[in-house]
Write an enzyme that holds these catalytic residues in place. Sequence first.
Site, PDB file in Angstrom:
ATOM      1  N   ASN A  58       0.860  -1.184   0.000  1.00 47.42           N
ATOM      2  CA  ASN A  58       0.000   0.000   0.000  1.00 47.42           C
ATOM      3  C   ASN A  58       0.895   1.233   0.000  1.00 47.42           C
ATOM      4  O   ASN A  58       1.977   1.207   0.600  1.00 47.42           O
ATOM      5  CB  ASN A  58      -0.878  -0.028   1.268  1.00 47.42           C
TER       6      ASN A  58
ATOM      7  N   TYR B 281       2.801   2.657   3.541  1.00 49.06           N
ATOM      8  CA  TYR B 281       3.535   1.383   3.664  1.00 49.06           C
ATOM      9  C   TYR B 281       3.063   0.435   4.772  1.00 49.06           C
ATOM     10  O   TYR B 281       2.870  -0.742   4.520  1.00 49.06           O
ATOM     11  CB  TYR B 281       5.042   1.653   3.837  1.00 49.06           C
TER      12      TYR B 281
ATOM     13  N   GLU C 210       2.901 -14.296   4.372  1.00 52.15           N
ATOM     14  CA  GLU C 210       2.653 -15.330   5.386  1.00 52.15           C
ATOM     15  C   GLU C 210       1.397 -15.029   6.190  1.00 52.15           C
ATOM     16  O   GLU C 210       0.558 -15.899   6.418  1.00 52.15           O
ATOM     17  CB  GLU C 210       3.844 -15.426   6.354  1.00 52.15           C
TER      18      GLU C 210
HETATM   19  N1  THU Z   1       7.536  -9.635   2.897  1.00 58.14           N
HETATM   20  C1  THU Z   1       6.760 -10.746   2.981  1.00 58.14           C
HETATM   21  O1  THU Z   1       5.659 -10.819   2.413  1.00 58.14           O
HETATM   22  N2  THU Z   1       7.231 -11.789   3.713  1.00 58.14           N
HETATM   23  C2  THU Z   1       8.465 -11.855   4.267  1.00 58.14           C
HETATM   24  O2  THU Z   1       8.818 -12.879   4.851  1.00 58.14           O
HETATM   25  C3  THU Z   1       9.366 -10.709   4.171  1.00 58.14           C
HETATM   26  C4  THU Z   1       8.797  -9.481   3.563  1.00 58.14           C
HETATM   27  C5  THU Z   1       7.057  -8.542   2.048  1.00 58.14           C
HETATM   28  C6  THU Z   1       6.656  -7.284   2.743  1.00 58.14           C
HETATM   29  C7  THU Z   1       6.846  -6.261   1.637  1.00 58.14           C
HETATM   30  O3  THU Z   1       5.705  -6.266   0.809  1.00 58.14           O
HETATM   31  C8  THU Z   1       8.014  -6.815   0.835  1.00 58.14           C
HETATM   32  O4  THU Z   1       8.093  -8.184   1.151  1.00 58.14           O
HETATM   33  C9  THU Z   1       9.344  -6.128   1.121  1.00 58.14           C
HETATM   34  O5  THU Z   1       9.627  -6.156   2.476  1.00 58.14           O
END
Ligand code: THU
Length: 159
Positions: free
Chosen positions: A64, A67, A74
């Site tokens: 978004n 942020y 997950e």
């Molecule tokens: N992010 C995840 O979806 N899972 C993780 O384990 C690490 C980070 C996402 C959050 C954000 O959209 C992007 O990765 C960069 O941090």
Amino acid sequence: MKEVKQEISIKKYLYEELSDSDKQLIEAAKEATKRSYAPYSHFNVGAAVLLEDGTIVTGANQENAAYPSGLCAERTALFHASSQYPDKAVTTLAIAASNTEGFTELPVTPCGACRQVLLETEMRYKRPIRVLMYGTAFVYEILGTKNLLPLSFTDKSMD
Ligand code: THU
């Protein structure tokens, strides 16, 4: 003063060494990266949750412009699973991520907030969750948040 050391256990596999069912869950997580909405980080994360009856539920990170309003893959998958199937325990979570160059070489590991939600999910269903972290070089497997989140805060911490 005493130093307290705590051991954690991490299993490291080559993808080919995994069981067919673990490969299937990882492939679902890899496929879910295609449904990521990540116009800011360009880091596409996919997660696949395996429920006790064999159902697979997936999620992808949703970003978004404000942020902190976005959510990791997950937690998207875990909350989706518990919203749709609140009576089915979570047994395994697989995670994969790709950047502009393809899937990450090293396994993608869950952030602290996702580890906390994994912990609550384990406590809710009273069983440890296996976490499979995919990288093109190798895959990590851990069993239970005791190996992901030492010194964790739970409801019991408030007693
Ligand atoms: N992010 C995840 O979806 N899972 C993780 O384990 C690490 C980070 C996402 C959050 C954000 O959209 C992007 O990765 C960069 O941090």
